[in-house]
Structure formats: C-alpha cells, structure tokens
Design a protein around this motif. Structure first.
Motif, PDB file in Angstrom:
ATOM      1  N   HIS A 261      -5.785  36.389  75.364  1.00 58.14           N
ATOM      2  CA  HIS A 261      -5.803  36.479  76.455  1.00 58.14           C
ATOM      3  C   HIS A 261      -4.288  36.838  77.060  1.00 58.14           C
ATOM      4  O   HIS A 261      -4.135  37.855  77.832  1.00 58.14           O
ATOM      5  CB  HIS A 261      -5.957  35.051  77.227  1.00 58.14           C
ATOM      6  N   HIS A 265      -2.846  40.613  79.103  1.00 54.94           N
ATOM      7  CA  HIS A 265      -1.802  40.583  80.063  1.00 54.94           C
ATOM      8  C   HIS A 265      -0.705  41.590  79.588  1.00 54.94           C
ATOM      9  O   HIS A 265      -0.283  42.344  80.353  1.00 54.94           O
ATOM     10  CB  HIS A 265      -1.154  39.192  80.493  1.00 54.94           C
ATOM     11  N   GLU A 291      -5.594  39.652  85.548  1.00 53.53           N
ATOM     12  CA  GLU A 291      -6.233  38.526  84.986  1.00 53.53           C
ATOM     13  C   GLU A 291      -7.547  39.669  84.505  1.00 53.53           C
ATOM     14  O   GLU A 291      -8.176  39.161  83.278  1.00 53.53           O
ATOM     15  CB  GLU A 291      -7.029  37.762  85.957  1.00 53.53           C
ATOM     16  N   SER A 294      -6.468  40.599  80.895  1.00 47.43           N
ATOM     17  CA  SER A 294      -6.654  39.443  79.874  1.00 47.43           C
ATOM     18  C   SER A 294      -8.070  39.058  79.544  1.00 47.43           C
ATOM     19  O   SER A 294      -8.223  38.780  78.312  1.00 47.43           O
ATOM     20  CB  SER A 294      -5.844  38.370  80.352  1.00 47.43           C
TER      21      SER A 294
END
Ligand code: ZN
Length: 496
Positions: A261, A265, A291, A294
C-alpha cells in the motif's frame, strides 16, 4: 515576467521549509528518542510558522493575482497558480482569531478523544466534538458553496467533488454490493486461512517486504524503508520518497500488504518530475487519486492470483512453512471477506460500507440534520444496515477514527474513491496491456508501472481528479468498474 519568478521563488522557499519539516517528522516517528520531543516540537513549530506565514503572505497574494491574468503561462504553471490560488483564498477566508481558537480546541479535542476511546465513553468526547463540528460549519460558510455546506469541505480533499456527485457514485455501488455481501456470506464458501497460522520472524518479514517493494519497482536509491508504529509514506524532496512499515509476529499479511500500500503511494511521488515539487503540485491530483495508486498496488495487484503465482516461491524462501502451499491457497487466504467493526481492517467488499456510514453522518453533522449527541446510536444503526454488524461499545464504533478530533471532515470519502478510481483505471490498463496477467505472473511489473507513470504519476497535481479520469479513461468516475471487479473476483473465490 517578474511576478512568475517571484512566485516561483516564494513557492521554492515554502517547499524547502516543507522538506525540513518532513525530515523532522519522519525522524520523530522512526528514530527520535522519547526525550527529544520537547525540543523537536519547538523546532517544528518554528519552521511551520515560517512556512505558514509565507503561504498566506500578501506578496504571494499579489503574485497569484498577477499571474491569473497572464495568458502565456505553461500548462504546469497555470495549474500551479490555480491550485495555490484556491488554497490561498481558503486560508485567507478564515479570520486569524478563528484559526487560533481552532488550534486550541483541536488539541483539546484530540486528547479528549484519546481518553474517551480508552474509556469507551462517547460522552467524554461529545462536547469537544460539538465544538469541532461548529468550526467546520463556519468554515463551510467562509469557503462558500453552491448547494451543500459539506461541498465546501470536500473541496479541500477532492477538488470538484460535491454531495450530489458523491450520491450519484455511491447509490449504484450500494445497491449492487450490499446484497452481494449478504449472498456471499449466506451462500459462499470462505477460503481456508489456517495456512496463515504460525509465527513469522520479523527480520525475515523485513527482507520479504524489501523484495516486494523491489518487485513493484520502488526505487531504493530514491527511497528508504524503516519501521514505525503507524505506517505512512512521506516525500522529503525530489529523489527522497520514504516508506515506513510495521510488522506483526503472529500475522504475515499486515506487514506485506501495508508495505505494498505505502509502496503504491511512493511510486506516485517517485514518478513525478522534480519541477512539480517546487510548484506545489507534488501532492497528486487529489487524496482519492493518491489512494487509488496505493490500493491498486495493494489490492488489484497484491491480492491477485498472478501476483501470488510469482510471489509464492519468494514467500517460501523466507518462510519455509509455505514451501508446499499453492499460489491459489495464498491468493484465497489473502481475500477473505469478513464483515467487521473496524474500517482499517476491512476487506475489499466491505470497506466502502464503512465510508458510506461516515459520509452520511458527516454530511448530516455539517448541515445540522444529525445531532452530535445522537451519533453513537446512528452509527450503530448504519453499521447494522450496511455491514451487518453492531458495535458492542463506542470504542469499537463511533470513537474508532482519529479524523473528527482533528477536524478532518470531508476526508473519509477519499478512501472509498481510491478503490473506485483504481478499478476504473485498471479497466483502461487491461485494454492497453492485454498480457498484463502474464507479466505480473512472471514478476515483471515494469509495463504496468510505466503505464501509471505516463498516465497518472508524471502529471502530479496538474489535473483535478475529474479531468484526469476523463483524459485517461474517457469518462468521469463510475462505480460500475469496482462493482464488476468485486463481484467477479469474489464470486469466483467464494464459489458462488
Ligand atoms: Zn493510503
């Protein structure tokens, strides 16, 4: 073009102070000894004040005004002036004494929230939350809006988004996925997760995480991976985008998926041209678009069968107990759907419901149709309706998120939008790269990342989210991509 030069000089100064603040913050959360906090707060406070004063200075205001009427700026310069101008006016709209009052109330609200959550007693937080809500209501008036006061707050996180648009996005999503979850739970066969039982050496997890980040092409020469209590990604400066991660001895997946995740980013920021950093365009198109990057790496890639086909031997290398576990078994175990009380632990099917609950309540708080005192009851009712579970207490319910105590109203929808943007982008990626699954399966993520670089990353904050989605996918955000993704994937895993 004197104004342009002066404008860039001013933004470069703000960005430079921002760099210093970021390294201080990263250090504070990773390495700093406990006793360093008092002195560190002084330094950070001083630098923040300098950066803030520059960002609301009259000179900057004059440069913005000058440049807004300049026809011959480049596309990037124009985008910068538009973003910085908008932000500048939002800052200026709030009287300085109100900012000061908010700073005090916010720190009281945060400590009240911590205590209330520990005691699992909403009433301890209620009076301060009521104050925080009333600040946000006033801000909405200061900022201005056309239809709904909540629109003014959404604008701060997701430019161009309104209550009306959000309802149009959520409604079909809710209609399709709420009944799907019920069917999945009633008729589906959940994957076996017993293969995940055991203990996992932390050093081995660190090594595995490093390999996972290398696989997604995260550039360690322009980055860094450190341990931390609450993982985050931070851009210190061009060429320095750091990832942090956390590992649990008893669970292998939180560390791995957390890193994927954050790595997603980080790829976004590593893929931006340097000049954007000095024009305040390096935060990305919006929180939701950030977001999406990610979630794409964590979920659409990391929780896919092609990924596990490649990654199972890597897992087995560090954790021999997985030597005879099939990729299919790991893929299944990584995709268990479990309606739960806590947003941050939610799976791909139920995650958005947690956001719908918060969106309804926040919107009502801001327009006055929801009373702060009624929140625990309304929270529990909404959780039952959407997720099918009822929190046994406030700590596991209405008090679980830090956001309201910090005055972050309008932020939650970005989390959901990240999932939806990611799915829509993925439809376009599949069209552009027909052999995508084969490439992932052979451990080659370069074509995917190159596509993201070309279409998303390199633009940073030049386009607002709607324009970006139009340019890439040919249409505005449409939740049907996510619905299709979730229904197809989980029907298969759950043998519906
Ligand atoms: Zn994130």
């Amino acid at each position: 073009m004197k104004a342009l030069e002066a404008y860039k000089k001013c933004l470069t100064e703000i960005a430079t102070l921002g760099s210093a603040l970021s390294i201080l913050s990263w250090d504070q959360q990773t390495n700093m000894p406990k006793k360093g906090i008092a002195a560190r707060s002084q330094v950070a406070g001083k630098l923040s004040k300098m950066a803030f004063e520059l960002s609301v200075s009259d000179e900057l205001g004059r440069y913005i005004e000058d440049l807004e009427s300049q026809p011959d700026l480049s596309e990037i310069e124009k985008a910068s002036v538009a973003r910085v101008g908008k932000e500048y006016r939002r800052h200026k709209a709030i009287p300085p004494e109100v900012v000061e009052e908010l700073t005090i109330t916010r720190s009281q609200a945060q400590s009240a929230w911590v205590k209330a959550r520990e005691a699992s007693d909403f009433s301890q937080f209620e009076p301060l939350l009521a104050k925080m809500v009333s600040f946000q209501q006033r801000f909405a008036e200061y900022f201005g809006y056309e239809e709904h006061p909540y629109d003014a707050l959404l604008e701060g996180f997701e430019p161009g988004l309104t209550v009306k648009k959000l309802k149009g996005i959520i409604e079909p999503l809710r209609k399709e996925t709420v009944p799907f979850l019920k069917r999945l739970m009633a008729e589906g066969t959940a994957p076996d997760t017993s293969i995940l039982d055991g203990s996992f050496d932390i050093d081995a997890q660190r090594a595995l995480t490093r390999e996972a980040l290398e696989l997604i092409t995260y550039d360690f020469d322009a980055g860094n991976l450190s341990d931390v209590a609450h993982p985050f990604t931070i851009t210190i400066a061009p060429g320095d985008v750091r990832v942090t991660n956390r590992y649990l001895e008893k669970e292998i997946f939180p560390g791995l998926f957390g890193a994927l995740h954050e790595g997603g980013h980080a790829l976004y920021n590593q893929g931006m041209p340097e000049e954007l950093f000095y024009l305040e365009l390096a935060n990305g198109s919006s929180n939701g678009i950030h977001e999406s990057q990610s979630r794409m790496i964590e979920n659409l890639i990391g929780r896919s069968l092609p990924f596990w086909t490649y990654f199972q031997p890597q897992m087995a290398k560090h954790f021999p107990q997985f030597a005879s576990t099939s990729p299919e078994a790991l893929f299944g175990a990584a995709n268990v759907v479990r309606p739960s009380l806590i947003r941050v632990e939610a799976d791909e099917v139920t995650y958005n419901f947690h956001i719908m609950v918060r969106f309804e309540l926040e919107r009502g708080l801001i327009d006055g149709s929801v009373r702060v005192a009624d929140l625990p009851r309304l929270w529990n009712e909404a959780m039952e309706e959407y997720v099918g579970v009822v929190p046994p207490n406030d700590a596991l319910g209405v008090l679980q998120d830090v956001h309201w105590s910090m005055g972050m109203f309008g932020y939650f929808p970005s989390y959901m939008l990240g999932n939806l943007y990611a799915a829509q982008l993925y439809t376009s990626i599949r069209e552009a790269i027909p052999s995508l699954d084969d490439q992932i399966q052979s451990g080659n993520l370069r074509p995917l990342v190159e596509w993201l670089r070309e279409n998303v990353h390199r633009h940073g904050g030049v386009y607002e989210p709607d324009e970006l989605m139009q340019r890439i996918t040919g249409s505005s955000l449409d939740s049907s991509h996510y619905v299709r993704y979730v229904v197809d994937k989980y029907s298969d895993i759950y043998a519906l």
